[in-house]
Motif scaffolding. Sequence first.
Motif, PDB file in Angstrom:
ATOM      1  N   ARG A 219      64.373  30.864  11.118  1.00 52.52           N
ATOM      2  CA  ARG A 219      65.029  29.543  11.258  1.00 52.52           C
ATOM      3  C   ARG A 219      64.370  28.394  10.429  1.00 52.52           C
ATOM      4  O   ARG A 219      65.040  27.415   9.684  1.00 52.52           O
ATOM      5  CB  ARG A 219      65.265  29.364  12.691  1.00 52.52           C
ATOM      6  CG  ARG A 219      66.079  28.084  13.019  1.00 52.52           C
ATOM      7  CD  ARG A 219      66.402  28.163  14.450  1.00 52.52           C
ATOM      8  NE  ARG A 219      67.425  27.080  14.682  1.00 52.52           N
ATOM      9  CZ  ARG A 219      68.240  27.363  15.735  1.00 52.52           C
ATOM     10  NH1 ARG A 219      67.717  28.256  16.885  1.00 52.52           N
ATOM     11  NH2 ARG A 219      69.249  26.369  15.918  1.00 52.52           N
TER      12      ARG A 219
ATOM     13  N   ARG B  49      73.188  29.088   5.381  1.00 48.57           N
ATOM     14  CA  ARG B  49      71.687  28.332   5.444  1.00 48.57           C
ATOM     15  C   ARG B  49      71.431  28.592   7.007  1.00 48.57           C
ATOM     16  O   ARG B  49      72.189  28.766   7.999  1.00 48.57           O
ATOM     17  CB  ARG B  49      71.760  26.900   5.328  1.00 48.57           C
ATOM     18  CG  ARG B  49      72.137  26.568   3.769  1.00 48.57           C
ATOM     19  CD  ARG B  49      71.897  25.291   3.482  1.00 48.57           C
ATOM     20  NE  ARG B  49      70.443  25.017   3.417  1.00 48.57           N
ATOM     21  CZ  ARG B  49      69.873  25.371   2.316  1.00 48.57           C
ATOM     22  NH1 ARG B  49      70.226  26.010   1.358  1.00 48.57           N
ATOM     23  NH2 ARG B  49      68.615  25.253   2.322  1.00 48.57           N
TER      24      ARG B  49
ATOM     25  N   ALA C 134      70.310  26.916   9.427  1.00 54.00           N
ATOM     26  CA  ALA C 134      70.819  25.846  10.468  1.00 54.00           C
ATOM     27  C   ALA C 134      72.535  26.334  10.813  1.00 54.00           C
ATOM     28  O   ALA C 134      72.608  26.170  11.988  1.00 54.00           O
ATOM     29  CB  ALA C 134      70.730  24.418   9.837  1.00 54.00           C
ATOM     30  N   GLN C 135      72.850  26.876   9.747  1.00 53.99           N
ATOM     31  CA  GLN C 135      74.345  27.154   9.838  1.00 53.99           C
ATOM     32  C   GLN C 135      74.737  28.423  10.672  1.00 53.99           C
ATOM     33  O   GLN C 135      75.159  28.526  11.813  1.00 53.99           O
ATOM     34  CB  GLN C 135      75.137  27.193   8.814  1.00 53.99           C
ATOM     35  CG  GLN C 135      76.531  27.397   8.750  1.00 53.99           C
ATOM     36  CD  GLN C 135      77.061  28.820   8.604  1.00 53.99           C
ATOM     37  OE1 GLN C 135      76.705  29.286   7.400  1.00 53.99           O
ATOM     38  NE2 GLN C 135      77.831  29.472   9.082  1.00 53.99           N
TER      39      GLN C 135
ATOM     40  N   PHE D 215      72.148  30.191  12.659  1.00 58.63           N
ATOM     41  CA  PHE D 215      71.700  30.013  13.805  1.00 58.63           C
ATOM     42  C   PHE D 215      72.401  28.985  14.820  1.00 58.63           C
ATOM     43  O   PHE D 215      72.868  29.233  16.039  1.00 58.63           O
ATOM     44  CB  PHE D 215      70.135  29.783  14.027  1.00 58.63           C
ATOM     45  CG  PHE D 215      69.295  30.787  13.551  1.00 58.63           C
ATOM     46  CD1 PHE D 215      69.157  32.156  14.309  1.00 58.63           C
ATOM     47  CD2 PHE D 215      68.756  30.932  12.288  1.00 58.63           C
ATOM     48  CE1 PHE D 215      68.481  33.288  13.637  1.00 58.63           C
ATOM     49  CE2 PHE D 215      68.185  31.877  11.678  1.00 58.63           C
ATOM     50  CZ  PHE D 215      67.939  33.092  12.580  1.00 58.63           C
ATOM     51  N   GLY D 216      72.769  27.961  14.252  1.00 56.04           N
ATOM     52  CA  GLY D 216      73.356  26.833  14.886  1.00 56.04           C
ATOM     53  C   GLY D 216      74.814  26.864  15.448  1.00 56.04           C
ATOM     54  O   GLY D 216      75.199  26.499  16.383  1.00 56.04           O
ATOM     55  N   ASN D 217      75.382  27.361  14.224  1.00 56.06           N
ATOM     56  CA  ASN D 217      76.786  27.559  14.544  1.00 56.06           C
ATOM     57  C   ASN D 217      77.405  28.625  13.766  1.00 56.06           C
ATOM     58  O   ASN D 217      78.268  28.683  13.026  1.00 56.06           O
ATOM     59  CB  ASN D 217      77.503  26.119  13.817  1.00 56.06           C
ATOM     60  CG  ASN D 217      78.715  26.124  14.075  1.00 56.06           C
ATOM     61  OD1 ASN D 217      79.472  26.622  14.883  1.00 56.06           O
ATOM     62  ND2 ASN D 217      79.667  25.268  13.196  1.00 56.06           N
TER      63      ASN D 217
ATOM     64  N   ARG E  31      77.434  35.579  16.873  1.00 57.90           N
ATOM     65  CA  ARG E  31      77.109  35.178  18.206  1.00 57.90           C
ATOM     66  C   ARG E  31      76.480  36.034  19.295  1.00 57.90           C
ATOM     67  O   ARG E  31      75.604  35.785  19.975  1.00 57.90           O
ATOM     68  CB  ARG E  31      78.411  34.578  18.606  1.00 57.90           C
ATOM     69  CG  ARG E  31      78.206  32.929  18.606  1.00 57.90           C
ATOM     70  CD  ARG E  31      79.655  32.296  18.929  1.00 57.90           C
ATOM     71  NE  ARG E  31      80.557  32.224  17.869  1.00 57.90           N
ATOM     72  CZ  ARG E  31      81.815  32.342  17.716  1.00 57.90           C
ATOM     73  NH1 ARG E  31      82.581  32.307  19.024  1.00 57.90           N
ATOM     74  NH2 ARG E  31      82.375  32.140  16.916  1.00 57.90           N
TER      75      ARG E  31
ATOM     76  N   HIS F 158      72.724  35.631  20.994  1.00 56.83           N
ATOM     77  CA  HIS F 158      72.621  35.703  22.330  1.00 56.83           C
ATOM     78  C   HIS F 158      71.717  36.726  22.834  1.00 56.83           C
ATOM     79  O   HIS F 158      71.035  36.283  23.789  1.00 56.83           O
ATOM     80  CB  HIS F 158      74.011  35.780  23.034  1.00 56.83           C
ATOM     81  CG  HIS F 158      74.111  35.546  24.227  1.00 56.83           C
ATOM     82  ND1 HIS F 158      73.964  34.253  24.763  1.00 56.83           N
ATOM     83  CD2 HIS F 158      74.235  36.419  25.457  1.00 56.83           C
ATOM     84  CE1 HIS F 158      73.932  34.082  26.098  1.00 56.83           C
ATOM     85  NE2 HIS F 158      74.151  35.530  26.432  1.00 56.83           N
TER      86      HIS F 158
END
Lengths: 274, 242
Positions: free
Chosen positions: B202, B221, B223-224, B226-228, B235, B239
Amino acid sequence: MRHTSQTRREIFETRQRRRANLLAAGSTAAVLLALVLLVPRAPGWDAVQRAFFDGQIFLDTLPGLARAFVLDVAIFAWCAPLIALLGLAAAIARGIRRPALTPLRLAAIAYIDIFRGLPVILVIYLVGFGIPGLGLPRPWNSPYLWGSVALVLVYSAYVAEVIRSGIESIHECQRAAALSLGLSEAHVMRDVILPQAVRRVVPANMNLLIALQKDVALLSFIGPVEIFRQAGVYKSLLANFTPYVGAALIFLAVTIPATRYADHLLARQQRARS
Amino acid sequence: MGLLDLQGVTKSFGDTPVIRGIDLAIDEGSLTCLIGASGSGKSTLLRIMNLLEPIDEGAVLLDGQDISQPGLDPQPIRQRIGIVFQSYNLFPHMTAAENVMLAPRRIKHLSRAELQAPVTALFDRFGLTDRMDRYPDQLSGGQQQRVAILRALAMQPQIMLFDEITSALDPELVGEVLDVLRQLRDDGMTMVLATHEMGFARALADRVCFLDQGRIAEEGRPAQVFGNPRHERTRAFLHRVL
């Protein structure tokens, strides 16, 4: 006060150890005593004692036997390095993967199968009598030469199998790591696989060397007057078997320390690996 | 087109497909992280890039050259692509320095004397100077893995592949190995990393690829991804591991 500082477990273990040692000493003494008392009561003991354990004959023939044993050591000494080289070459040839070199691989397999499958004495007879029988000029008809060749052929086959087992015991990861650096197959074998494999099978090869040291005596059947044949000469001369006992003791004086040393190497290796 | 290009790569072990059509372009100087469950194909993909596994279909291009064609001599290619394994695989009968020197000695025909200075400099840079003459079994896991990285670096490869190189390490030793990766990234080394170190991925990856059953299910990327995460399987995986 050192003694009172022993733990309960230590006191218990000391007592156990003392008990075990006493038992071992007692039972060994009992067996030895029985042998000493019972064997001389056998009906033929007097004859056996005269034929095999004549002290004077033993002392008289021992120097001659020891001189003859030098020849055993010499034959051993020139065979051993040749066996190491031929065994290594056969082990490598047997593991070759390149299709173009398949004949070499098949030859190595045939060689190893044949010479591991024959009794040593048979090979010594076939090579030792057969080849000089071709009527070759001196020194090419020497029984020392062809007897040694027979020993080298047989023992190299065993050594090849031992080395091959060592090669196969090296984890595939070592090969992958070496290949990934861009090394050639030949360098991977020479620099990475073989040094590890050969080290790993030193104790097994030590055992083969000890066996070789004893099998040198088989050459006496085709001529060379080494210790076993010399003992036979004394036997005929003196009509007594004691020289054979002397020869046996001389062999043991060499092979027992060598065996202990091989065991020591093996134990050290196992400690290192655990 | 990247420095290394995978185009429609497939690979089966017997009847079991492990890579089912992967397209991936590795840009020069980038850090790409492959994440995904065990058995998702991360290790196989790295071994394919190093030509340790032949592929069934597709192509692997290095600088535009097809390095995956059958029959190609893999040696010169492997010299340009270094790989480090989870289990270190140092050569146990050689010292750390000898491990690092072996490939340059044999391939570039350099002598030990010629290599002494550059190899010492390499050990210096990664804080291993006092470990040069130790044998692998005298080193900690973290030190062994760092030496394994140096060994791959010694051939000055264009790309470095790392196959879960911290997975076999005690937790307190992971940091020193990741520090080496940070240093290499600062040097601009092109790197591909199969990893379970999500924090590292990350923070430092240029791109994260989530592998699932032999396919790249999602990439982007960090951020994308992992974040969204867009994909349901991504997911679910994140999780489980985060």
